[in-house]
Design a protein around this motif. Sequence first.
Motif, mmCIF file in Angstrom:
data_model
loop_
_atom_site.group_PDB
_atom_site.id
_atom_site.type_symbol
_atom_site.label_atom_id
_atom_site.label_comp_id
_atom_site.label_asym_id
_atom_site.label_seq_id
_atom_site.Cartn_x
_atom_site.Cartn_y
_atom_site.Cartn_z
ATOM 1 N N VAL A 187 0.872 -1.168 0.000
ATOM 2 C CA VAL A 187 0.000 0.000 0.000
ATOM 3 C C VAL A 187 0.912 1.222 0.000
ATOM 4 O O VAL A 187 1.865 1.299 0.784
ATOM 5 C CB VAL A 187 -0.932 0.009 1.230
ATOM 6 N N SER A 188 0.614 2.178 -0.866
ATOM 7 C CA SER A 188 1.442 3.377 -0.999
ATOM 8 C C SER A 188 1.327 4.295 0.211
ATOM 9 O O SER A 188 0.441 4.145 1.054
ATOM 10 C CB SER A 188 1.026 4.159 -2.252
ATOM 11 N N SER A 189 2.197 5.287 0.239
ATOM 12 C CA SER A 189 2.065 6.376 1.210
ATOM 13 C C SER A 189 0.822 7.183 0.876
ATOM 14 O O SER A 189 0.226 7.013 -0.193
ATOM 15 C CB SER A 189 3.288 7.286 1.125
ATOM 16 N N LEU A 190 0.444 8.077 1.776
ATOM 17 C CA LEU A 190 -0.597 9.054 1.447
ATOM 18 C C LEU A 190 -0.082 9.963 0.335
ATOM 19 O O LEU A 190 1.123 10.028 0.080
ATOM 20 C CB LEU A 190 -0.970 9.873 2.683
ATOM 21 N N ALA A 191 -0.987 10.670 -0.311
ATOM 22 C CA ALA A 191 -0.631 11.564 -1.416
ATOM 23 C C ALA A 191 0.337 12.643 -0.949
ATOM 24 O O ALA A 191 0.186 13.195 0.145
ATOM 25 C CB ALA A 191 -1.892 12.205 -1.994
ATOM 26 N N ILE A 192 1.321 12.945 -1.789
ATOM 27 C CA ILE A 192 2.296 13.997 -1.532
ATOM 28 C C ILE A 192 2.089 15.047 -2.615
ATOM 29 O O ILE A 192 2.325 14.786 -3.797
ATOM 30 C CB ILE A 192 3.729 13.441 -1.567
#
Length: 110
Positions: free
Chosen positions: A38-43
């Motif tokens: 699962v990716s990081s939160l949006a940057i």
Amino acid sequence: MSNENRCNRERNHNHEFIGSTKLAERGEERHNHRFAGVSSLAIPCGRSHYHVLETTTDSLDHIHKICVKTGLAVYLENGEHVHFVEASTSCSDGHSHCFEVATLISSPLV
């Protein structure tokens, strides 16, 4: 959906990803690996955003680390979006693997 709600959703989301590396090594040692996460939160980045993908590959007799930034959002006709990555794993057991992956859409059931 209001613009404010859409902006909050854009900032506060992540994506699942799943993939396989390309083959590496030769002869009996030739192999690939699978990975998921699962990716990081949006940057935020300009008028778009990216994510960080961080995981390890499955283990044969070694593992590889993956830690990369995605490309910016690519919007689909239905308003959802994905991100693409073309990169290499860390070096382990004397080699690395190239891979290409697209994230899954975020919150596919929402």
